[in-house]
Design a protein around this motif. Structure first.
Motif, PDB file in Angstrom:
ATOM      1  N   LEU A 134      34.475  26.138  43.652  1.00  0.00           N
ATOM      2  CA  LEU A 134      35.675  26.893  44.016  1.00  0.00           C
ATOM      3  C   LEU A 134      35.427  28.400  43.952  1.00  0.00           C
ATOM      4  O   LEU A 134      35.884  29.155  44.816  1.00  0.00           O
ATOM      5  CB  LEU A 134      36.835  26.523  43.082  1.00  0.00           C
ATOM      6  CG  LEU A 134      37.486  25.157  43.306  1.00  0.00           C
ATOM      7  CD1 LEU A 134      38.374  24.797  42.128  1.00  0.00           C
ATOM      8  CD2 LEU A 134      38.293  25.151  44.594  1.00  0.00           C
ATOM      9  N   GLN A 135      34.696  28.828  42.923  1.00  0.00           N
ATOM     10  CA  GLN A 135      34.486  30.259  42.738  1.00  0.00           C
ATOM     11  C   GLN A 135      33.457  30.842  43.702  1.00  0.00           C
ATOM     12  O   GLN A 135      33.512  32.029  44.012  1.00  0.00           O
ATOM     13  CB  GLN A 135      34.047  30.527  41.288  1.00  0.00           C
ATOM     14  CG  GLN A 135      35.145  30.280  40.271  1.00  0.00           C
ATOM     15  CD  GLN A 135      34.695  30.541  38.844  1.00  0.00           C
ATOM     16  OE1 GLN A 135      33.497  30.588  38.563  1.00  0.00           O
ATOM     17  NE2 GLN A 135      35.638  30.705  37.940  1.00  0.00           N
ATOM     18  N   SER A 193      41.291  30.818  25.410  1.00  0.00           N
ATOM     19  CA  SER A 193      40.216  31.809  25.602  1.00  0.00           C
ATOM     20  C   SER A 193      39.624  31.707  27.002  1.00  0.00           C
ATOM     21  O   SER A 193      39.284  32.721  27.621  1.00  0.00           O
ATOM     22  CB  SER A 193      39.112  31.600  24.558  1.00  0.00           C
ATOM     23  OG  SER A 193      39.628  31.682  23.255  1.00  0.00           O
ATOM     24  N   ALA A 194      39.482  30.476  27.490  1.00  0.00           N
ATOM     25  CA  ALA A 194      38.915  30.262  28.822  1.00  0.00           C
ATOM     26  C   ALA A 194      39.803  30.874  29.908  1.00  0.00           C
ATOM     27  O   ALA A 194      39.305  31.511  30.840  1.00  0.00           O
ATOM     28  CB  ALA A 194      38.737  28.766  29.078  1.00  0.00           C
ATOM     29  N   TYR A 195      41.110  30.687  29.789  1.00  0.00           N
ATOM     30  CA  TYR A 195      42.017  31.233  30.804  1.00  0.00           C
ATOM     31  C   TYR A 195      41.987  32.754  30.809  1.00  0.00           C
ATOM     32  O   TYR A 195      41.922  33.389  31.872  1.00  0.00           O
ATOM     33  CB  TYR A 195      43.441  30.746  30.569  1.00  0.00           C
ATOM     34  CG  TYR A 195      44.408  31.262  31.604  1.00  0.00           C
ATOM     35  CD1 TYR A 195      44.456  30.693  32.886  1.00  0.00           C
ATOM     36  CD2 TYR A 195      45.244  32.338  31.321  1.00  0.00           C
ATOM     37  CE1 TYR A 195      45.319  31.186  33.853  1.00  0.00           C
ATOM     38  CE2 TYR A 195      46.115  32.838  32.288  1.00  0.00           C
ATOM     39  CZ  TYR A 195      46.142  32.251  33.553  1.00  0.00           C
ATOM     40  OH  TYR A 195      46.986  32.750  34.509  1.00  0.00           O
ATOM     41  N   LEU A 196      42.013  33.360  29.631  1.00  0.00           N
ATOM     42  CA  LEU A 196      42.063  34.820  29.539  1.00  0.00           C
ATOM     43  C   LEU A 196      40.782  35.480  30.057  1.00  0.00           C
ATOM     44  O   LEU A 196      40.817  36.632  30.503  1.00  0.00           O
ATOM     45  CB  LEU A 196      42.305  35.239  28.087  1.00  0.00           C
ATOM     46  CG  LEU A 196      43.682  34.900  27.510  1.00  0.00           C
ATOM     47  CD1 LEU A 196      43.755  35.282  26.044  1.00  0.00           C
ATOM     48  CD2 LEU A 196      44.788  35.589  28.302  1.00  0.00           C
ATOM     49  N   ASP A 225      34.569  35.385  34.385  1.00  0.00           N
ATOM     50  CA  ASP A 225      33.768  34.236  34.811  1.00  0.00           C
ATOM     51  C   ASP A 225      33.576  34.238  36.330  1.00  0.00           C
ATOM     52  O   ASP A 225      32.506  33.875  36.829  1.00  0.00           O
ATOM     53  CB  ASP A 225      34.447  32.941  34.364  1.00  0.00           C
ATOM     54  CG  ASP A 225      33.621  31.713  34.693  1.00  0.00           C
ATOM     55  OD1 ASP A 225      32.450  31.649  34.269  1.00  0.00           O
ATOM     56  OD2 ASP A 225      34.139  30.812  35.378  1.00  0.00           O
ATOM     57  N   VAL A 226      34.604  34.627  37.070  1.00  0.00           N
ATOM     58  CA  VAL A 226      34.515  34.686  38.530  1.00  0.00           C
ATOM     59  C   VAL A 226      33.446  35.696  38.947  1.00  0.00           C
ATOM     60  O   VAL A 226      32.592  35.413  39.804  1.00  0.00           O
ATOM     61  CB  VAL A 226      35.874  35.071  39.156  1.00  0.00           C
ATOM     62  CG1 VAL A 226      35.722  35.361  40.645  1.00  0.00           C
ATOM     63  CG2 VAL A 226      36.883  33.948  38.947  1.00  0.00           C
ATOM     64  N   GLU A 234      44.633  37.119  42.812  1.00  0.00           N
ATOM     65  CA  GLU A 234      44.381  35.677  42.903  1.00  0.00           C
ATOM     66  C   GLU A 234      42.886  35.360  42.878  1.00  0.00           C
ATOM     67  O   GLU A 234      42.460  34.332  42.338  1.00  0.00           O
ATOM     68  CB  GLU A 234      45.005  35.132  44.195  1.00  0.00           C
ATOM     69  CG  GLU A 234      44.846  33.632  44.353  1.00  0.00           C
ATOM     70  CD  GLU A 234      45.399  33.143  45.674  1.00  0.00           C
ATOM     71  OE1 GLU A 234      45.215  31.940  45.978  1.00  0.00           O
ATOM     72  OE2 GLU A 234      46.018  33.942  46.407  1.00  0.00           O
ATOM     73  N   GLY A 235      42.091  36.244  43.462  1.00  0.00           N
ATOM     74  CA  GLY A 235      40.651  36.008  43.502  1.00  0.00           C
ATOM     75  C   GLY A 235      40.013  35.962  42.129  1.00  0.00           C
ATOM     76  O   GLY A 235      39.041  35.236  41.908  1.00  0.00           O
ATOM     77  N   PHE A 236      40.565  36.737  41.190  1.00  0.00           N
ATOM     78  CA  PHE A 236      40.002  36.781  39.849  1.00  0.00           C
ATOM     79  C   PHE A 236      40.322  35.527  39.034  1.00  0.00           C
ATOM     80  O   PHE A 236      39.667  35.270  38.017  1.00  0.00           O
ATOM     81  CB  PHE A 236      40.509  38.014  39.096  1.00  0.00           C
ATOM     82  CG  PHE A 236      39.896  39.296  39.570  1.00  0.00           C
ATOM     83  CD1 PHE A 236      38.591  39.621  39.241  1.00  0.00           C
ATOM     84  CD2 PHE A 236      40.617  40.179  40.356  1.00  0.00           C
ATOM     85  CE1 PHE A 236      38.007  40.800  39.679  1.00  0.00           C
ATOM     86  CE2 PHE A 236      40.058  41.364  40.797  1.00  0.00           C
ATOM     87  CZ  PHE A 236      38.739  41.685  40.467  1.00  0.00           C
ATOM     88  N   PHE A 237      41.324  34.781  39.446  1.00  0.00           N
ATOM     89  CA  PHE A 237      41.695  33.570  38.711  1.00  0.00           C
ATOM     90  C   PHE A 237      41.372  32.298  39.499  1.00  0.00           C
ATOM     91  O   PHE A 237      41.885  31.232  39.198  1.00  0.00           O
ATOM     92  CB  PHE A 237      43.179  33.606  38.345  1.00  0.00           C
ATOM     93  CG  PHE A 237      43.466  34.532  37.189  1.00  0.00           C
ATOM     94  CD1 PHE A 237      43.382  34.076  35.882  1.00  0.00           C
ATOM     95  CD2 PHE A 237      43.779  35.859  37.410  1.00  0.00           C
ATOM     96  CE1 PHE A 237      43.618  34.931  34.810  1.00  0.00           C
ATOM     97  CE2 PHE A 237      44.022  36.729  36.345  1.00  0.00           C
ATOM     98  CZ  PHE A 237      43.942  36.261  35.053  1.00  0.00           C
ATOM     99  N   ARG A 238      40.483  32.465  40.503  1.00  0.00           N
ATOM    100  CA  ARG A 238      40.054  31.296  41.255  1.00  0.00           C
ATOM    101  C   ARG A 238      39.209  30.404  40.343  1.00  0.00           C
ATOM    102  O   ARG A 238      38.275  30.851  39.691  1.00  0.00           O
ATOM    103  CB  ARG A 238      39.237  31.726  42.482  1.00  0.00           C
ATOM    104  CG  ARG A 238      39.153  30.664  43.550  1.00  0.00           C
ATOM    105  CD  ARG A 238      38.478  31.216  44.794  1.00  0.00           C
ATOM    106  NE  ARG A 238      39.227  32.311  45.392  1.00  0.00           N
ATOM    107  CZ  ARG A 238      40.292  32.152  46.159  1.00  0.00           C
ATOM    108  NH1 ARG A 238      40.749  30.940  46.426  1.00  0.00           N
ATOM    109  NH2 ARG A 238      40.898  33.203  46.678  1.00  0.00           N
TER     110      ARG A 238
END
Length: 364
Positions: A60-61, A265-268, A273-274, A305-309
């Motif tokens: 996805l990323q 922690s993963a969500y923040l 990560d992207v 939105e791209g940063f939370f893909r």
């Protein structure tokens, strides 16, 4: 009765006491090495179990690099794409480097976290508490990055390739945007072949692509996870005092609290990560010149939105992976503490004996 040193007025502790302290010190060192071992096993186990979800996240990323002009797929669409193109094998591409990297990270993370935390609290009391937890987690993860990053690069490049048939189909398409990107690197048949190929084509720089962006992601992630976990443990301990009838053993506690700490922690840290993933999968065809350039391009072309893909599969990966890892570590810690109780009792008893002997010396 305690003995006195001929060269000093200070008394020397009994020989049995000194031996018991040495035994305890040896036991503590053994315990730390056990944390290295079990932390590595727990990390590798979590990666192996959740690797299909990680493959989905990576696809996805990185899809904008592989198919720049095509509409970006959603989670269900990407899931179907991988399944139709590669079947079950496609979800497990890159599992060998993934497990190897997680083994190294898990070992250093849990192996160094306790000793670092104690050292900080003892030598720098002002940093005790959440700061000590954050620094300890960051140090442990940083030390593992030297092994983890090359494994991560290999894993992600294998993940986006899929099986040999789907990769051949990809590079043979006639659409213009695919041709320059389809030949980024040849097909990797395995972990070692992939590593040698990347080394030959790009040198150490290729294997450590996105190293600083990986640290930029993992240092805050590892630190935040320890902070959240310890904070949740403090809240749980307070709850146990008020409602002792609802207490659970530490393994179940580690399962629940570890999952919550890892997921949050993963969500923040998803935006970090992207950026890291984009830098690592671009290969020799440079789309992003560096970390800041990647951040700028993602913001201009894709917006927030791209940063939370890929945030959903990332959280889905870390929730159970962190839960299983912390559960295993807490279980093993409890067992080792129980085994070490005999040594601790010996030290306590001898300490009491030493105080009694000291009193008799002063009185006599």
């Amino acid at each position: 009765m305690a003995t006195k040193s001929p060269d000093s007025s200070h008394e020397q502790p009994p020989l049995s006491y000194r031996k018991s302290v040495e035994i305890k010190a040896t036991h503590d060192q053994f315990f730390v090495w056990r944390e290295f071992l079990w932390g590595g096993i727990a990390g590798a186990f979590g990666e192996g179990m959740m690797h299909p979800v990680d493959t989905l996240k990576t696809r996805l990323q990185s899809q904008i690099i592989m198919n720049a002009t095509q509409r970006q797929k959603s989670i269900p669409q990407m899931l179907r794409t991988v399944w139709v193109g590669d079947g079950l094998k496609g979800f497990y591409r890159g599992i060998a480097p993934g497990v190897t990297g997680s083994l190294a990270t898990g070992a250093t993370y849990f192996g160094f976290i306790e000793s670092t935390k104690k050292w900080i609290e003892e030598s720098h009391p002002s940093l005790a508490g959440h700061w000590a937890h954050f620094i300890a987690g960051a140090v442990g993860d940083t030390l593992g990055s030297f092994v983890y990053v090359p494994c991560e690069v290999i894993k992600q490049r294998m993940q986006i390739q899929g099986t040999s048939s789907s990769w051949s189909s990809f590079i043979s398409r006639n659409s213009v945007p695919v041709k320059p990107r389809g030949d980024m690197y040849g097909y990797y048949t395995g972990m070692f072949q992939a590593g040698c190929s990347i080394w030959k084509e790009q040198g150490p720089k290729g294997l450590y692509a996105g190293y600083w962006s990986t640290l930029a992601r993992d240092v805050p992630f590892a630190g935040l996870m320890v902070v959240f976990y310890e904070a949740l443990k403090d809240l749980t301990d307070q709850g146990k005092k008020k409602f002792p009838q609802y207490g659970v053993n530490s393994s179940i506690e580690g399962l629940v609290l570890g999952g919550l700490a890892g997921g949050l922690s993963a969500y923040l840290t998803t935006p970090l990560d992207v950026v890291k993933t984009r830098l690592q999968v671009q290969g020799s065809t440079i789309k992003y010149k560096g970390w800041l350039d990647a951040v700028g391009q993602i913001w201009r072309k894709e917006g927030p939105e791209g940063f939370f893909r890929g945030s959903v599969p990332r959280v889905m990966w870390y929730l159970p992976a962190s839960a299983l890892t912390f559960m295993a570590v807490e279980f093993l810690r409890d067992n080792f503490r129980e085994k070490g109780n005999n040594n601790n009792n010996v030290v306590s008893n001898l300490s009491i004996e030493r105080k009694t002997s000291s009193t008799s010396v002063h009185e006599g």
